[in-house]
Design a protein around this motif. Structure first.
Motif, PDB file in Angstrom:
ATOM      1  N   LEU A  59       0.776  -1.255  -0.030  1.00  0.00           N
ATOM      2  CA  LEU A  59       0.105   0.049   0.011  1.00  0.00           C
ATOM      3  C   LEU A  59       0.963   1.457   0.121  1.00  0.00           C
ATOM      4  CD1 LEU A  59      -2.544  -0.941   2.342  1.00  0.00           C
ATOM      5  CD2 LEU A  59      -3.072  -0.647  -0.089  1.00  0.00           C
ATOM      6  N   ILE A  60       1.973   1.231   0.855  1.00  0.00           N
ATOM      7  CA  ILE A  60       2.758   2.433   0.785  1.00  0.00           C
ATOM      8  C   ILE A  60       3.371   2.588  -0.546  1.00  0.00           C
ATOM      9  CG2 ILE A  60       5.019   3.376   1.650  1.00  0.00           C
ATOM     10  CD1 ILE A  60       4.164   2.148   4.179  1.00  0.00           C
ATOM     11  N   ARG A  66       1.401   6.621  -6.981  1.00  0.00           N
ATOM     12  CA  ARG A  66       0.369   7.279  -7.512  1.00  0.00           C
ATOM     13  C   ARG A  66       0.733   8.764  -7.087  1.00  0.00           C
ATOM     14  NH1 ARG A  66      -3.741   9.618  -4.666  1.00  0.00           N
ATOM     15  NH2 ARG A  66      -2.809   8.884  -2.776  1.00  0.00           N
ATOM     16  N   GLN A  67       1.228   9.354  -6.072  1.00  0.00           N
ATOM     17  CA  GLN A  67       1.613  10.560  -6.051  1.00  0.00           C
ATOM     18  C   GLN A  67       2.854  11.008  -6.937  1.00  0.00           C
ATOM     19  OE1 GLN A  67       2.986  11.107  -1.653  1.00  0.00           O
ATOM     20  NE2 GLN A  67       0.948  11.030  -1.036  1.00  0.00           N
ATOM     21  N   ILE A  71       2.439  14.352  -9.528  1.00  0.00           N
ATOM     22  CA  ILE A  71       3.474  15.215  -9.652  1.00  0.00           C
ATOM     23  C   ILE A  71       4.059  15.389 -10.882  1.00  0.00           C
ATOM     24  CG2 ILE A  71       5.671  16.058  -8.638  1.00  0.00           C
ATOM     25  CD1 ILE A  71       4.824  14.814  -5.898  1.00  0.00           C
ATOM     26  N   SER A  72       4.264  14.266 -11.690  1.00  0.00           N
ATOM     27  CA  SER A  72       4.775  14.350 -12.916  1.00  0.00           C
ATOM     28  C   SER A  72       3.880  15.159 -14.141  1.00  0.00           C
ATOM     29  CB  SER A  72       5.126  12.750 -13.307  1.00  0.00           C
ATOM     30  OG  SER A  72       5.555  12.705 -14.757  1.00  0.00           O
ATOM     31  N   ALA A  73       2.555  14.588 -13.638  1.00  0.00           N
ATOM     32  CA  ALA A  73       1.508  15.126 -14.473  1.00  0.00           C
ATOM     33  C   ALA A  73       1.430  16.678 -14.327  1.00  0.00           C
ATOM     34  CB  ALA A  73       0.073  14.401 -14.382  1.00  0.00           C
ATOM     35  N   GLU A  74       1.416  16.960 -13.101  1.00  0.00           N
ATOM     36  CA  GLU A  74       1.644  18.508 -12.630  1.00  0.00           C
ATOM     37  C   GLU A  74       2.622  19.477 -13.377  1.00  0.00           C
ATOM     38  OE1 GLU A  74      -0.167  22.060 -11.156  1.00  0.00           O
ATOM     39  OE2 GLU A  74      -0.923  20.242 -11.492  1.00  0.00           O
TER      40      GLU A  74
END
Length: 154
Positions: A59-60, A66-67, A71-74
């Motif tokens: 899960l970690i 996912r984060q 961030i990469s997309a942002e």
């Protein structure tokens, strides 16, 4: 002793035909299945703990990926006009600050090199009563000889 040997008979005595349904083998040998000892409770607890740790680590890792993707997309999306204007203004401010630092550094490098002023030599104090000057060193008379005064040259 003349006895008649008794043979086992199968089936009905009237017909004299063997009935294999009545034939029985020792069931304890034919159906013997070795029994395993039950697993100790601590093994189930340890397995559960290991499974919980693996699930938590998964899960970690999933959350970190996912984060990172968010961030990469942002970071890769193009700027809109307001963001571009703010970025250009900040870039111009940084360039002006950098130019000011370069000018200050050049002014520091290009300044004339001045030597430190040499201290003005002070005339030594005159000899007092009971003092002598021998080889540029001041000596003072004490009982039984002379004492050197190293911090007070003559």
């Amino acid at each position: 002793m003349d006895r008649e040997r008794q043979e086992p008979r199968f089936g009905t005595p009237e017909l004299g035909t063997p009935d294999l349904q009545e034939l029985r083998f020792r069931s304890d040998r034919a159906r013997y299945v070795p029994q395993r000892e039950p697993m100790p409770t601590w093994a189930y607890i340890a397995g559960g703990i290991v499974l919980a740790i693996v699930i938590i680590m998964g899960l970690i890792e999933w959350n970190a990926r996912r984060q990172a993707a968010a961030i990469s997309a942002e970071l890769t999306r193009p700027m809109n006009k307001a963001e571009q204007a703010r970025f250009d203004a900040q870039k111009a401010k940084w360039a002006a600050e950098e130019e000011a630092l370069i000018r200050e550094y050049r002014r520091y490098i290009d300044r004339p090199i001045t030597l430190r002023p040499q201290p003005i030599p002070v005339a030594p104090a005159p000899l007092r009563n009971g003092q002598r000057c021998i080889g540029g060193k001041r000596f003072e008379r004490i009982e039984g000889g002379w004492r050197d005064l190293p911090h007070d040259p003559c």
